[in-house]
Design a protein around this motif. Sequence first.
Motif, short mmCIF file in Angstrom:
data_model
loop_
_atom_site.label_atom_id
_atom_site.label_comp_id
_atom_site.label_asym_id
_atom_site.label_seq_id
_atom_site.Cartn_x
_atom_site.Cartn_y
_atom_site.Cartn_z
N THR A 233 -18.01 -14.76 10.44
CA THR A 233 -17.32 -13.73 11.21
C THR A 233 -15.98 -13.11 10.63
O THR A 233 -15.82 -12.00 10.67
CB THR A 233 -17.53 -14.12 12.55
OG1 THR A 233 -18.56 -14.60 12.99
CG2 THR A 233 -16.85 -12.91 13.46
N ASP A 234 -15.17 -13.92 10.24
CA ASP A 234 -13.96 -13.49 9.71
C ASP A 234 -13.50 -13.77 8.45
O ASP A 234 -12.43 -13.83 8.15
CB ASP A 234 -12.99 -14.00 10.83
CG ASP A 234 -12.85 -15.74 10.87
OD1 ASP A 234 -13.69 -16.30 10.05
OD2 ASP A 234 -11.99 -16.29 11.15
N ASN A 235 -14.74 -13.88 7.31
CA ASN A 235 -14.42 -14.42 6.19
C ASN A 235 -15.28 -13.69 5.36
O ASN A 235 -16.54 -13.59 5.36
CB ASN A 235 -14.52 -16.00 5.91
CG ASN A 235 -14.15 -16.54 4.44
OD1 ASN A 235 -13.59 -15.79 4.00
ND2 ASN A 235 -14.39 -17.51 4.41
N PHE A 236 -14.65 -12.99 4.31
CA PHE A 236 -15.26 -11.83 3.35
C PHE A 236 -14.85 -12.22 1.89
O PHE A 236 -13.72 -12.39 1.82
CB PHE A 236 -15.14 -10.53 3.95
CG PHE A 236 -15.59 -10.12 5.12
CD1 PHE A 236 -16.84 -9.64 5.52
CD2 PHE A 236 -14.55 -10.34 6.22
CE1 PHE A 236 -17.20 -9.39 6.89
CE2 PHE A 236 -15.24 -10.00 7.67
CZ PHE A 236 -16.16 -9.49 7.76
N VAL A 237 -15.53 -11.83 1.04
CA VAL A 237 -15.47 -12.01 -0.45
C VAL A 237 -15.82 -10.83 -1.07
O VAL A 237 -17.11 -10.15 -0.86
CB VAL A 237 -16.00 -12.98 -1.20
CG1 VAL A 237 -15.72 -12.84 -2.66
CG2 VAL A 237 -15.81 -14.41 -0.50
N LEU A 238 -14.92 -10.00 -1.62
CA LEU A 238 -15.29 -8.61 -2.12
C LEU A 238 -15.17 -8.82 -3.70
O LEU A 238 -14.09 -9.32 -4.30
CB LEU A 238 -14.04 -7.75 -1.81
CG LEU A 238 -14.23 -6.07 -2.25
CD1 LEU A 238 -15.77 -5.68 -1.62
CD2 LEU A 238 -13.15 -5.23 -1.91
N THR A 239 -16.21 -8.52 -4.30
CA THR A 239 -16.47 -8.62 -5.78
C THR A 239 -16.27 -7.24 -6.44
O THR A 239 -16.93 -6.33 -6.00
CB THR A 239 -17.67 -9.48 -6.31
OG1 THR A 239 -17.74 -10.72 -5.42
CG2 THR A 239 -17.81 -9.72 -7.81
#
Length: 211
Positions: A146-152
Amino acid sequence: MQDTRQQILQYLRTSGQADVADLAEALALSPVTVHYHINVLQRDGLLDIKSVRQGVGRPRNVFTLRDAAMQLFPQGYHRLSDRLLDILKSRLTETDIQALFERIGQEIATEHAEALNGKTLEQKIDVLVGLLGEEGFLSKLEKVSTDNFVLTQYSCPYQYVAARHPEVCELDLQLMNTALGIPVTRGACVVHGDAACTFHITSGHNGGKHV
């Protein structure tokens, strides 16, 4: 791109404009064949068409290159940027150079502040991906929780320059920090030999609330 269409683009670049008859004669093709390739180039958003009247008779349709087509030709922007940075480094400190790119990233984010206002973190990241796309980055977002993202980022428009001037990498990092309003940490980096650049975005106790 198919060779014939590349030849058409090259001819239009040097001549400025041309109609089907001009292109058929210059490339030793039939008008029917030229029409086919013109239609494909128009479909791809590479050509503009306008009517030109010359004396008595029906106006003729001529074709010109759109900005998107000009981007297909070799550009010297990278080399120019490289030289400009060499000059800046001879006159400014490393801290000044880093601050310069941080400021550019902040200004880009500020220009789009209205599109970010009132949105949740996830919504802001979606806007950010579009923003990065406008700047020339090819990005993919992964939602870990919910509060953790990875942008590649698989493609960086500054990769050529960043190889010699890694300070350029501060631009997109600062853009993310300012746009999202929370610290973003860099993981992998193409400049360091990785296959792509990754950024970790964690809202902490804010969760999906507005930030």
